[in-house]
Write an enzyme that holds these catalytic residues in place. Structure first.
Site, PDB file in Angstrom:
ATOM      1  N   GLU A  27       0.833  -1.520   0.251  1.00 43.72           N
ATOM      2  CA  GLU A  27       0.133  -0.077   0.400  1.00 43.72           C
ATOM      3  C   GLU A  27       0.957   1.429  -0.246  1.00 43.72           C
ATOM      4  OE1 GLU A  27      -2.607  -0.120   3.400  1.00 43.72           O
ATOM      5  OE2 GLU A  27      -3.950   1.383   2.283  1.00 43.72           O
ATOM      6  N   GLY A  81      -8.400   5.164   7.068  1.00 49.12           N
ATOM      7  CA  GLY A  81      -8.943   5.552   8.030  1.00 49.12           C
ATOM      8  C   GLY A  81      -8.497   3.889   9.670  1.00 49.12           C
ATOM      9  N   ALA A  82      -8.075   3.165   8.527  1.00 46.18           N
ATOM     10  CA  ALA A  82      -7.206   1.833   9.754  1.00 46.18           C
ATOM     11  C   ALA A  82      -6.388   1.544   9.452  1.00 46.18           C
ATOM     12  CB  ALA A  82      -8.367   0.400   9.287  1.00 46.18           C
ATOM     13  N   SER A  83      -5.278   2.615   8.999  1.00 42.63           N
ATOM     14  CA  SER A  83      -4.202   2.685   8.568  1.00 42.63           C
ATOM     15  C   SER A  83      -3.157   3.302   7.850  1.00 42.63           C
ATOM     16  CB  SER A  83      -3.281   0.841   7.809  1.00 42.63           C
ATOM     17  OG  SER A  83      -3.447   1.743   6.595  1.00 42.63           O
ATOM     18  N   THR A  84      -2.123   4.110   7.928  1.00 43.78           N
ATOM     19  CA  THR A  84      -1.590   5.011   7.408  1.00 43.78           C
ATOM     20  C   THR A  84       0.115   4.455   7.174  1.00 43.78           C
ATOM     21  OG1 THR A  84      -0.641   7.637   7.750  1.00 43.78           O
ATOM     22  CG2 THR A  84      -0.368   5.957   9.974  1.00 43.78           C
ATOM     23  N   GLN A  85       0.336   4.703   5.882  1.00 44.91           N
ATOM     24  CA  GLN A  85       1.305   4.758   5.594  1.00 44.91           C
ATOM     25  C   GLN A  85       2.961   6.251   5.163  1.00 44.91           C
ATOM     26  OE1 GLN A  85      -1.431   2.209   6.027  1.00 44.91           O
ATOM     27  NE2 GLN A  85      -1.500   3.545   4.221  1.00 44.91           N
TER      28      GLN A  85
HETATM   29  O1  LIG Z   1     -14.500  14.576   3.263  1.00 39.59           O
HETATM   30  C1  LIG Z   1     -14.020  13.770   4.319  1.00 39.59           C
HETATM   31  N1  LIG Z   1     -14.198  14.352   4.817  1.00 39.59           N
HETATM   32  C2  LIG Z   1     -13.289  14.179   6.423  1.00 39.59           C
HETATM   33  N2  LIG Z   1     -12.432  12.177   6.448  1.00 39.59           N
HETATM   34  C3  LIG Z   1     -12.683  12.038   4.714  1.00 39.59           C
HETATM   35  C4  LIG Z   1     -13.136  12.166   4.131  1.00 39.59           C
HETATM   36  N3  LIG Z   1     -13.885  11.096   2.875  1.00 39.59           N
HETATM   37  C5  LIG Z   1     -13.043  10.642   3.459  1.00 39.59           C
HETATM   38  N4  LIG Z   1     -12.611  10.094   4.460  1.00 39.59           N
HETATM   39  C6  LIG Z   1     -11.801   9.256   5.245  1.00 39.59           C
HETATM   40  O2  LIG Z   1     -10.983   8.768   5.010  1.00 39.59           O
HETATM   41  C7  LIG Z   1     -10.005   7.825   5.524  1.00 39.59           C
HETATM   42  C8  LIG Z   1     -10.154   7.224   4.366  1.00 39.59           C
HETATM   43  O3  LIG Z   1      -9.930   5.747   4.548  1.00 39.59           O
HETATM   44  P1  LIG Z   1      -9.751   4.595   3.651  1.00 39.59           P
HETATM   45  O4  LIG Z   1     -11.224   4.170   3.477  1.00 39.59           O
HETATM   46  O5  LIG Z   1      -9.280   4.097   2.161  1.00 39.59           O
HETATM   47  O6  LIG Z   1      -9.508   3.314   4.971  1.00 39.59           O
HETATM   48  P2  LIG Z   1      -7.674   2.744   4.715  1.00 39.59           P
HETATM   49  O7  LIG Z   1      -7.118   3.174   3.867  1.00 39.59           O
HETATM   50  O8  LIG Z   1      -6.954   2.848   6.821  1.00 39.59           O
HETATM   51  O9  LIG Z   1      -8.569   1.195   4.595  1.00 39.59           O
HETATM   52  C9  LIG Z   1     -12.245   7.665   5.837  1.00 39.59           C
HETATM   53  O10 LIG Z   1     -11.205   7.735   7.949  1.00 39.59           O
HETATM   54  C10 LIG Z   1     -12.234   8.424   5.782  1.00 39.59           C
HETATM   55  O11 LIG Z   1     -13.334   8.350   6.903  1.00 39.59           O
HETATM   56 CA   LIG Z   2      -6.696   3.822   1.403  1.00 42.22          CA
END
Ligand SMILES: O=c1[nH]cnc2c1ncn2[C@@H]1O[C@H](COP(=O)(O)OP(=O)(O)O)[C@@H](O)[C@H]1O
Ligand SMILES: [Ca+2]
Length: 491
Positions: free
Chosen positions: A174, A203-207
């Site tokens: 990722e 939402g669940a991880s950061t890179q």
């Molecule tokens: O318009 C926005 N404002 C604030 N946060 C947002 C907006 N659109 C998406 N997000 C956030 O961005 C993040 C996207 O994470 P994702 O679903 O890609 O998770 P992951 O990459 O950890 O699997 C989530 O925390 C979601 O709530």
């Molecule tokens: Ca993502």
């Protein structure tokens, strides 16, 4: 006089018909060359397509990419033509409703069918990559996560595209594919320029991923890429549970450790009050047995500096088995060069209007924003989703803390972080890099390119033809008359 007239008549250059013929020949040469060059250009650009589904923890997005068919191996050719956000939550939320996981993708996949020419459907690859939400589900219950993937797989196979698999990608992948995406889109590989680091907040991880001149002490954080004839030694790390939604759970769990049912939280606005329950997740293990759903009253006190203290408590800064660490005992060399920070880094910083502020200015703005009463915030932003709105004080503080205290960015190099959503038409994220890699579209060695681009070639050919034409005219002017004069002298 009569002799002169005779001479003029004998010299063929003085005949209007010859002049006309010369002009026509020259024009013919120009037209021929121009036509030959234009004809050599492919009749019309034929595009190929690829589809990547980003199955994130919070939601799924479907991206369509296109590139000119005959330039498959030229880097810099692929661009995003369409993005579709799947309604509802991420596929991991269908753990207890598995058969609907696939169906949830219907609307966006139908859109893809319309956007891509029908005759290209059978050769258009479709990839689904799931990230941290599914990584957590697999840790929680591997059988259920397999069933969710099978559900989306069965569904995607009903489409006329070339199905290429649905899998959970690793945190390393990722990070690396996000880095490939931003550098590909910026043309850094083609020009062998210094690369840009990539910061992705989900939402669940950061890179965090960047090229480091220093040795990468831990093997699991080190990747080597040979792209376009150059070697890149890349540092990458993915922190599971440190995406902004799971980080909020960690912060709530830390504050709830005292066992009280009333939580006064500085990361939420004054006047904010909600009944909540904190379900246990692999990120927030149960602290007390039989206490999987802790219910509590969540009230805001709105204090950004206190919030930062709370956020710092979810990181472990003391344990480090390497020369230097970011946090939680993870090796990290000092950050260097420019960085692109995308996904939730961008959403949050853009909402808070912090994308071009210094670290100090950002902290001051957060003080003011967090202390604003909840009622006023709701009134000011009536169209913003309340869940996002309520959490921006926490999310902004979390981002500043992660970047400054976690990754060790400072006031000096803060300006090197660019908060970006898109580069050109394409969203910054891991999906494009993933597709480029799986379709072998970034060659390890630079392919031979023609010495001139097509436009330059046409321009030079036309200029040369004009030059020849002008030479013709000059020759007529210079040599047409002197021939007569010479004859006159001899006579
Ligand atoms: O318009 C926005 N404002 C604030 N946060 C947002 C907006 N659109 C998406 N997000 C956030 O961005 C993040 C996207 O994470 P994702 O679903 O890609 O998770 P992951 O990459 O950890 O699997 C989530 O925390 C979601 O709530
Ligand atoms: Ca993502």
């Amino acid at each position: 006089m009569a002799e002169q007239r005779e001479m003029k008549e004998k010299n063929p250059w003085h005949r209007p018909v010859i002049i006309c013929i010369t002009v026509f020949i020259a024009m013919g040469v120009i037209t021929l060359v121009a036509m030959a060059v234009v004809q050599n250009k492919p009749l019309h650009q034929k595009y190929k397509y690829g589809i990547v589904l980003d199955a994130g923890s919070s939601h799924t997005s479907v991206y369509i990419y296109e590139w000119p068919a005959e330039k498959e191996n030229n880097t810099g050719m692929v661009r995003q033509t369409h993005a579709c956000n799947v309604k509802g939550k991420g596929i991991s939320s269908y753990a207890w409703n598995i058969s609907y996981a696939g169906m949830s993708l219907r609307e966006c996949m139908e859109e893809a069918k319309e956007k891509i020419p029908v005759w290209r459907h059978p050769e258009t690859p479709v990839y689904l990559g799931a990230t941290a939400g599914m990584r957590l589900l697999r840790m929680f219950n591997a059988a259920v996560s397999d069933q969710v993937l099978s559900s989306v797989e069965r569904f995607l196979q009903t489409y006329p595209f070339l199905y290429q698999g649905a899998r959970i990608i690793s945190g390393q992948e990722e990070g690396a594919y996000g880095w490939i995406t931003v550098n590909y889109l910026n043309g850094n590989f083609r020009k062998a320029l210094t690369t840009m680091g990539a910061l992705d907040l989900g939402g669940a991880s950061t890179q965090i991923t960047f090229v480091s001149k220093q040795e990468v002490e831990s093997e699991e954080n080190s990747m080597l890429f040979r792209l376009y004839g150059n070697d890149y030694h890349v540092y990458t790390h993915s922190f599971l549970c440190y995406g902004k939604d799971q980080a909020l759970k960690l912060a709530l769990a830390k504050q709830l450790q005292t066992g009280e049912s009333q939580l006064r939280d500085p990361c939420f606005h004054p006047g904010y009050i909600e009944q909540k329950s904190l379900a246990s997740s692999p990120c927030v293990p149960e602290t007390r047995p039989h206490d999987s759903e802790r219910t509590f009253t969540h009230t805001g006190t709105g204090n950004a500096s206190l919030c930062q203290e709370v956020v710092k408590r979810i990181f472990n800064f003391t344990h480090c088995p390497w020369g230097r660490c970011s946090f939680n005992g993870v090796f990290q060399p000092p950050v260097e060069g420019q960085f692109g920070a995308f996904s939730a880094f961008y959403f949050v910083m853009n909402f808070l209007n912090l994308t071009s502020d210094s670290l100090e200015q950002s902290k001051l703005k957060m003080d003011h924003y967090c202390s604003t009463p909840w009622a006023e915030i709701k009134q000011r932003y009536p169209s913003v989703k309340q869940k996002y709105l309520a959490e921006y004080c926490f999310s902004g503080t979390y981002i500043l803390t992660l970047l400054e205290n976690g990754y060790n960015f400072t006031s000096e190099n803060w300006k090197d972080i660019q908060f970006i959503k898109k580069i050109g038409d394409s969203d910054a994220g891991w999906t494009l890099g993933y597709m480029l890699n799986l379709t072998n579209m970034i060659p390890a060695e630079a392919p031979d390119e023609p010495p001139l681009p097509h436009g330059g070639y046409v321009a030079i050919m036309v200029l040369f033809s004009l030059f020849i034409f002008i030479l013709f005219l000059l020759a007529y002017k210079l040599f047409g008359r002197p021939v007569c004069n010479a004859n006159k002298q001899i006579i």
